[in-house]
Design an enzyme around this catalytic site. Structure first.
Site, PDB file in Angstrom:
ATOM      1  N   LYS A   1       5.912   3.268  17.569  1.00  0.00           N
ATOM      2  CA  LYS A   1       5.542   2.193  16.419  1.00  0.00           C
ATOM      3  C   LYS A   1       6.867   1.938  15.606  1.00  0.00           C
ATOM      4  CE  LYS A   1       2.416   0.190  13.055  1.00  0.00           C
ATOM      5  NZ  LYS A   1       1.254   0.314  12.212  1.00  0.00           N
TER       6      LYS A   1
ATOM      7  N   ASN B   1      -3.146   6.532  16.842  1.00  0.00           N
ATOM      8  CA  ASN B   1      -1.973   6.474  15.718  1.00  0.00           C
ATOM      9  C   ASN B   1      -1.707   7.920  15.430  1.00  0.00           C
ATOM     10  OD1 ASN B   1      -0.419   6.522  13.035  1.00  0.00           O
ATOM     11  ND2 ASN B   1       0.112   4.593  14.165  1.00  0.00           N
TER      12      ASN B   1
ATOM     13  N   THR C   1       5.151  -1.956   7.994  1.00  0.00           N
ATOM     14  CA  THR C   1       5.113  -2.458   6.736  1.00  0.00           C
ATOM     15  C   THR C   1       6.758  -2.460   6.332  1.00  0.00           C
ATOM     16  OG1 THR C   1       4.742  -0.536   5.627  1.00  0.00           O
ATOM     17  CG2 THR C   1       2.883  -2.166   5.989  1.00  0.00           C
TER      18      THR C   1
ATOM     19  N   ILE D   1       5.882  -4.925  13.904  1.00  0.00           N
ATOM     20  CA  ILE D   1       6.370  -4.094  12.926  1.00  0.00           C
ATOM     21  C   ILE D   1       5.240  -3.388  11.876  1.00  0.00           C
ATOM     22  CG2 ILE D   1       8.364  -5.597  12.850  1.00  0.00           C
ATOM     23  CD1 ILE D   1       7.265  -6.731  10.231  1.00  0.00           C
TER      24      ILE D   1
ATOM     25  N   GLY E   1       2.262  -7.868  12.334  1.00  0.00           N
ATOM     26  CA  GLY E   1       2.845  -8.312  10.944  1.00  0.00           C
ATOM     27  C   GLY E   1       2.437  -9.597  10.594  1.00  0.00           C
TER      28      GLY E   1
ATOM     29  N   LEU F   1      -1.132   8.032   4.453  1.00  0.00           N
ATOM     30  CA  LEU F   1      -1.637   8.501   5.837  1.00  0.00           C
ATOM     31  C   LEU F   1      -2.793   9.462   5.644  1.00  0.00           C
ATOM     32  CD1 LEU F   1       1.639   8.612   7.988  1.00  0.00           C
ATOM     33  CD2 LEU F   1      -0.296   7.196   8.203  1.00  0.00           C
TER      34      LEU F   1
ATOM     35  N   ASN G   1       0.803  -0.990   0.070  1.00  0.00           N
ATOM     36  CA  ASN G   1       0.057  -0.062  -0.062  1.00  0.00           C
ATOM     37  C   ASN G   1       0.857   1.215  -0.043  1.00  0.00           C
ATOM     38  OD1 ASN G   1      -0.200   1.924   2.504  1.00  0.00           O
ATOM     39  ND2 ASN G   1       0.135  -0.025   3.175  1.00  0.00           N
TER      40      ASN G   1
ATOM     41  N   VAL H   1      -0.722   4.457   0.714  1.00  0.00           N
ATOM     42  CA  VAL H   1      -1.945   5.288   1.020  1.00  0.00           C
ATOM     43  C   VAL H   1      -1.295   6.882   1.468  1.00  0.00           C
ATOM     44  CG1 VAL H   1      -3.764   5.822   2.566  1.00  0.00           C
ATOM     45  CG2 VAL H   1      -3.333   3.301   1.582  1.00  0.00           C
TER      46      VAL H   1
ATOM     47  N   CYS I   1       6.042   5.057   8.939  1.00  0.00           N
ATOM     48  CA  CYS I   1       5.293   4.966   7.729  1.00  0.00           C
ATOM     49  C   CYS I   1       6.299   5.140   6.693  1.00  0.00           C
ATOM     50  CB  CYS I   1       4.143   5.856   7.573  1.00  0.00           C
ATOM     51  SG  CYS I   1       3.234   5.654   5.919  1.00  0.00           S
TER      52      CYS I   1
END
Lengths: 303, 258
Positions: A166, A101, A194, A192, A244, A75, A71, A73, A131
């Site tokens: 994270k 988050n 990605t 984790i 994950g 955010l 992905n 995206v 991210c």
């Protein structure tokens, strides 16, 4: 039959079970409320929220790959004000905890959103410094240990709720990053995020994602995640939320045995809208069948 | 709009044209809730293809409790569906998205379909009461021409290779026929929709177009399937979700990327 206790406690917040959702895969729960009883989830970790609305990246943002997906995206979210006015009241109807988050492009933006959410009716904050889909902020803060420590330390000054940090798996040594986050003041860690990946459309001779590169998730990444959770749990004392590639309760138990206190269900929500509650049920069943009264009996049992 | 998970028995699964399959699914609950222009998510159940396939609803048979989908084999997921025998079960989530807006009746309706975008327009055609001018295009032979005729539509055909109807695309066909309309409905490849939208704008006809984008969840959570939409009166565009805010949008609100 044994009386089992599925509750877990992170930073003084008691959750009815160890199941939460991976940010960005469950919206704010509303989208899944047709399929699951949100009261059955220990905590809902909502999609990343920034202080102002973010538009995200161009489409295509999704690519399916063998055993997983990419992905990019970026955010996209409607911002803190919208979140506070719409999503918190929705989630407050349920008996579950709320983990927000939070994301930003700069340390200042992270501090802003941490301050805003500290005054909101939520239980914990999860700092997203991992991210892979935003050019500034995100992973740029999460892959260099001194930077991790600096951003966590800065955010902690404004954060009045327990702070989960994270972590990105796209690093040489995850333990170094974990230690830096803890020394910056992280109350808990989640991992984790990605893995950075790419898919090329060989007919069009170009990447499938408009952003070219995206975050790889899904069952295919689980061994990497279990390994990293295991390594991190061995080197820090704060609670860890493991995620994950978890698609069933056996996967969840693996993460708990690797040392995780809670587990997050992510991409599995796209594969099976009922994944969260099925995993919560499956963990209970495992406890009954194996005569486990409390998950602390198996947490981190791997040497 | 409520969405549900339902196990669908395959009642028919037949190749109607090269690599295009028509599949009838027994979905008593979803068929009762669905409207034209919506789609369903069909899961392969394969470990390697983790995501559901979003497929538009071709026809709704609420009496029998069936949904018909027409899909083209383009990858491993649809190839798997094409090999599923009658009687086997597939997991389905639906109905998804918003259908066409049929709250107003129009005297003259233009329907434009291209390739594998034609199927949802069949169900749409059943619910339109005024005159229906249907324009269908495909590489060689558009599907469901007779179905539209049987629904009382005036049908115009074109194909890229000239095998059936006029040689050319649907925009050339529209320019050729110059139909009058109070509302246009369209589904097809993105590039076709872009030029159909342009044609509609030039002819002052409002248009409802059904868009497609790669998606993961289909229910509005992953925010993967966005398109740039500028709502009337808004000063800026926003990324809206095809699955939840669409798939049908007003064509003059879509910002087309080059």
């Amino acid at each position: 039959m044994t009386d089992i206790d599925t509750t877990v406690n992170i930073c003084g917040i008691e959750m009815k079970n160890p199941v939460t959702t991976a940010s960005g895969t469950f919206g704010s729960g509303r989208e899944f409320s047709d399929f699951v009883d949100i009261n059955r989830i220990g905590a809902v970790t909502v999609k990343g929220v920034s202080s102002v609305p973010w538009k995200g990246n161009d489409s295509p943002r999704i690519a399916e790959v063998y055993g997983g997906m990419l992905n990019s995206v970026g955010l996209q979210n409607p911002g803190a004000k919208w979140f506070i006015e719409n999503d918190i009241p929705f989630l407050k109807k349920y008996d579950t905890k709320i983990i927000v988050n939070i994301c930003g492009h700069t340390i200042g933006e992270y501090c802003d959103i941490a301050e805003i959410m500290s005054d909101a009716d939520v239980d914990m904050l999860e700092l997203n410094i991992s991210c892979p889909n935003v050019r500034e902020g995100g992973i740029a803060f999460g892959t260099v240990a001194p930077m991790v420590e600096k951003v966590v330390k800065s955010v902690k000054k404004y954060c009045k709720k327990p702070l989960i940090v994270k972590l990105s798996p796209n690093v040489t040594d995850i333990t170094e990053i974990a230690k830096a986050a803890v020394s910056g003041g992280a109350d808990a860690l989640s991992l984790i995020n990605t893995l950075m990946g790419m898919k090329i459309d060989i007919k069009k001779r170009k990447p499938v994602l408009a952003n070219k590169i995206g975050g790889f998730s899904g069952p295919a990444i689980k061994p990497v995640a279990v390994r990293m959770v295991y390594q991190v749990c061995k080197c820090v004392d704060v609670p860890v939320i493991g995620m994950g590639g978890i698609i069933n309760s056996d996967d969840a138990i693996e993460f708990i045995m690797a040392g995780a206190t809670m587990i997050s269900v992510g991409t599995a929500n796209f594969m099976n809208p009922k994944a969260t509650t099925e995993i919560a049920d499956g963990i209970e069943k495992f406890m009954y069948e194996n005569n486990i009264k409390n998950l602390s009996e198996i947490r981190g049992i791997i040497d | 709009m409520q969405k549900i998970i339902e196990m669908a028995e395959i009642l028919e699964n037949e190749e109607i044209q090269d690599s295009i399959f028509r599949m009838t699914l027994s979905l008593p609950e979803i068929s009762r809730m669905a409207v034209s222009g919506q789609f369903i998510n069909i899961y392969t159940g394969l470990g390697e293809n983790i995501l559901p396939r979003p497929i538009s609803i071709n026809e709704i048979d609420a009496i029998e409790g069936n949904i018909i989908v027409t899909y083209q084999v383009v990858g491993k997921g649809t190839d798997f569906f094409s090999k599923c025998p009658v009687g086997c079960e597939l997991k389905v989530v639906g109905p998804l998205g918003n259908g066409f807006d049929l709250s107003k009746k129009y005297e003259k309706n233009i329907i434009v379909g291209g390739g594998i975008g034609i199927p949802p327009l069949v169900e749409l055609c059943k619910h339109i009461e005024g005159r229906k001018f249907v324009f269908l295009g495909a590489k060689s032979k558009p599907i469901y021409e007779d179905d539209f005729r049987n629904l009382g539509a005036e049908v115009f055909i074109c194909s890229d290779d000239g095998n059936t109807g006029m040689k050319g695309n649907v925009v050339e066909l529209l320019n050729d026929i110059q139909p009058e309309g109070d509302m246009l409905f369209s589904c097809g490849p993105k590039i076709m929709l872009k030029y159909v939208s342009k044609w509609a704008a030039e002819n002052n006809i409002p248009a409802q177009i059904s868009l497609e984008e790669r998606m993961a969840c289909g229910i509005g959570a992953c925010v993967g399937c966005t398109v740039k939409i500028q709502k009337k009166g808004d000063s800026d565009w926003q990324n809206l979700k095809v699955c939840k805010d669409g798939p049908v949008f007003m064509s003059d609100e879509v910002i087309w990327d080059d």
